[in-house]
Design an enzyme around this catalytic site. Sequence first.
Site, PDB file in Angstrom:
ATOM      1  N   SER A   1      59.058  69.180  38.985  1.00 37.80           N
ATOM      2  CA  SER A   1      58.448  70.506  38.920  1.00 37.80           C
ATOM      3  C   SER A   1      57.910  70.925  40.274  1.00 37.80           C
ATOM      4  O   SER A   1      57.685  70.104  41.155  1.00 37.80           O
ATOM      5  CB  SER A   1      57.342  70.536  37.876  1.00 37.80           C
ATOM      6  OG  SER A   1      56.142  70.089  38.463  1.00 37.80           O
ATOM      7  N   LYS A   2      57.713  72.200  40.383  1.00 35.09           N
ATOM      8  CA  LYS A   2      57.264  72.810  41.618  1.00 35.09           C
ATOM      9  C   LYS A   2      55.940  72.215  42.086  1.00 35.09           C
ATOM     10  O   LYS A   2      55.708  72.060  43.273  1.00 35.09           O
ATOM     11  CB  LYS A   2      57.067  74.306  41.347  1.00 35.09           C
ATOM     12  CG  LYS A   2      57.592  75.178  42.451  1.00 35.09           C
ATOM     13  CD  LYS A   2      57.462  76.608  42.033  1.00 35.09           C
ATOM     14  CE  LYS A   2      58.208  77.485  43.027  1.00 35.09           C
ATOM     15  NZ  LYS A   2      58.504  78.778  42.505  1.00 35.09           N
ATOM     16  N   ARG A   3      55.097  71.896  41.104  1.00 36.78           N
ATOM     17  CA  ARG A   3      53.767  71.409  41.450  1.00 36.78           C
ATOM     18  C   ARG A   3      53.821  70.121  42.266  1.00 36.78           C
ATOM     19  O   ARG A   3      52.958  69.864  43.075  1.00 36.78           O
ATOM     20  CB  ARG A   3      52.940  71.181  40.180  1.00 36.78           C
ATOM     21  CG  ARG A   3      52.032  72.342  39.886  1.00 36.78           C
ATOM     22  CD  ARG A   3      51.421  72.218  38.528  1.00 36.78           C
ATOM     23  NE  ARG A   3      52.406  72.423  37.480  1.00 36.78           N
ATOM     24  CZ  ARG A   3      52.598  71.601  36.461  1.00 36.78           C
ATOM     25  NH1 ARG A   3      51.894  70.502  36.355  1.00 36.78           N
ATOM     26  NH2 ARG A   3      53.498  71.874  35.547  1.00 36.78           N
TER      27      ARG A   3
END
Length: 516
Positions: A280-282
């Site tokens: 994920s982007k996080r």
Amino acid sequence: MENNEDTRVRFAPSPTGQLHVGSLRTALYNYLFAKKTGGKMLLRIEDTDQKRFVPGAVESLIKWLRWSGIAWDEGVFVDPEKIKNHKSEIVESKNYEGVLEAGNFGPYIQSERLDIYRKYAKQLVAEGKAYYCFCEPQRLEKMREDQTKNGKSPMYDRFCLTNLKEEEINENLKKECPHTIRLKIPRDEAVVFEDVIRGKVSFSTNTIDDQVILKSDGFPTYHLASVVDDYEMKISHVIRGEEWLPSTPKHVLLYRAFGWEVPMFAHLPLLLNTEKKKLSKRQGDVAVEDYVEKGYLKEALVNFVALLGWNPGKGKTQEIFSVEELIEEFELSKVHKAGAVFDLKKLDWINGQYIKKMSADKLYVQTLPFFERKEFFMKAPEECKNEEYLKKVLAIEQERLLKLSDVGEENKFFFNDIFVYDVGLLAWKDMGMDKVEENLKVAKNLLDGISGNDWTRESVAKILLEAAGENRGEFLWPLRVALTGEQRSPSPSDVAWVVGKEECLRRIDRALALMK
Ligand code: GLU
């Protein structure tokens, strides 16, 4: 390659931002499959979710797809040159300035096809397979809350299907009451479909809500738009990420409702981080652009992404593939079911392999922008910034360089002649300082004796190694430290070759002066 006109695949991104590495893999697998089978690939833009629209995203998607080398035959383009020989008419997109559409099944941008979806949704209503729903958001919310409270999974209670008479419906429509169109999902049935990667997949219709297919703003939902387009565009294989697998039974039911043949599905495995959680982007970079920014090469990224969920099979250990080799080897049925780990160490290794093979010119051109952004480079004397000098630095670094952005980082002494080091570092193990001084002087004389024309990487190495004889440590270590100020660095002959005779002698003098 045989020309298989019946095999048609599509890459259908939503323009919600930058091109994600996962989307690059989906696009690549579609491309490889089309090339391998002699079929066609098209690019379609799925922009019916107005809330998620990001300006410039279509152009950026196309730019990065093209950058990766993926070439599609039909659909959406930006470069007129690329399609000037296209067999079908080329039209300008109505909704995106500067975007072109080519092919016989357009428009290829969903926001330009709204009438088509409305027509099909109404057709299903007329056939009794879908129905108008006038429920207000507040009612639906309350219904879901109550269901959840009672331990049920939220599902539309079919209020409008069971309670509204035809006159009421017509009246509501006449008054232009806000409404959606929902698909009537049959109860107590199994939806079964074939997935090239997963085999037979089965879902019970009782777990599927009566899907909204046309929203109150008149836009289709993804489900309707995707099915209608895949049908109209004669898509034979739907190759997409695993996150769409739960949507597939809804699509199959739509195909059934229309009486259309269901295409073949292939759901690609999820991308996981090294902790085996969904990427994920996080947790870091997911956009292709970010990787390019970090110094990864196109060839390496494409090669790495190709191996996320696929390999050529048992007994084959090849890991470095050109696009041509990928086309040759790729098989959709060999794609794995299990999630694919996005391992940056492997990407680094692959990148390093490609860097090793680069020509000096290409390496120079590609690394220059990275040098220019570095502080040590900006502050370096002018004579360390020219092409000849940088190519020498690169010749030394190339073998071990993993990312273009790492250039010079380990060897800043190439760009800085005033580095500081502890005098004690000049001594190899327990050798005395007298010996250090003596050896540095011998080295200095030898280097001084090499004429300008002979100052090549090979001859400097040969002369120093001969002089060192058995005593490599005692002879070469002090010289290396004098030239670099570092515990670890390339060999003194390599450093000497790069910085040149004059600078080399100056650095030895500096070491000698430091010892006084
Ligand atoms: N628009 C969807 C996406 O952005 C495509 C899903 C599909 O390929 O059906 O991923």
